[in-house]
Scaffold this motif. Structure first.
Motif, PDB file in Angstrom:
ATOM      1  N   SER A  38     -33.613  -3.194  26.481  1.00 56.77           N
ATOM      2  CA  SER A  38     -33.786  -1.738  26.428  1.00 56.77           C
ATOM      3  C   SER A  38     -33.729  -1.182  25.001  1.00 56.77           C
ATOM      4  CB  SER A  38     -32.731  -1.052  27.295  1.00 56.77           C
ATOM      5  OG  SER A  38     -31.445  -1.288  26.773  1.00 56.77           O
ATOM      6  N   GLU A  39     -33.129  -1.914  24.080  1.00 57.55           N
ATOM      7  CA  GLU A  39     -33.058  -1.436  22.694  1.00 57.55           C
ATOM      8  C   GLU A  39     -34.428  -1.410  22.034  1.00 57.55           C
ATOM      9  OE1 GLU A  39     -30.306  -3.873  20.642  1.00 57.55           O
ATOM     10  OE2 GLU A  39     -28.579  -3.101  21.733  1.00 57.55           O
ATOM     11  N   ASP A  40     -35.377  -2.174  22.550  1.00 58.85           N
ATOM     12  CA  ASP A  40     -36.704  -2.254  21.947  1.00 58.85           C
ATOM     13  C   ASP A  40     -37.705  -1.300  22.584  1.00 58.85           C
ATOM     14  OD1 ASP A  40     -35.866  -4.240  20.200  1.00 58.85           O
ATOM     15  OD2 ASP A  40     -36.203  -5.790  21.711  1.00 58.85           O
ATOM     16  N   GLU A  43     -38.331   5.352  21.877  1.00 56.47           N
ATOM     17  CA  GLU A  43     -37.241   6.299  22.058  1.00 56.47           C
ATOM     18  C   GLU A  43     -37.655   7.442  22.985  1.00 56.47           C
ATOM     19  OE1 GLU A  43     -34.498   8.655  19.048  1.00 56.47           O
ATOM     20  OE2 GLU A  43     -34.960   6.598  18.446  1.00 56.47           O
TER      21      GLU A  43
END
Length: 98
Positions: A38-40, A43
């Protein structure tokens, strides 16, 4: 007609196989929404007037887009694999006929 040598073609084959495996698996994990990735995601900000379902749909769209990107890159590695294998074959054929 060989464009690259036998060692470079073997290197291309090995790197292509690894790229296909890694990006194929990452695409599968993105497609199923692995939380570890999910960090990639692009945004997405939750705005006060935004519905929760809209926020989740944007997150799902980010997962899907990343999965498609990984699969496209895996296909490019497949093209590199085909080229490297052809070069390896061309080098072996030219060395046998000499």
């Amino acid at each position: 007609m060989p464009v690259c040598g036998p060692k470079l073609s073997i290197c291309g084959i090995i790197l292509s196989i690894w790229g296909i495996i890694q990006l194929g698996l990452m695409g599968i994990f993105y497609f199923f929404g692995a939380v570890a990735l999910s960090e990639d995601l692009p945004e997405v900000e939750f705005e006060p007037n935004m519905e929760l379902s809209d926020f989740y749909s944007k997150i799902d769209a980010g997962y899907t887009q990343n999965a498609y990107n990984c699969w496209i890159a895996a296909l490019l590695y497949l093209a590199t694999l085909v080229f490297s294998a052809q070069q390896f074959w061309a080098n072996n054929r030219s060395s046998l006929s000499v």
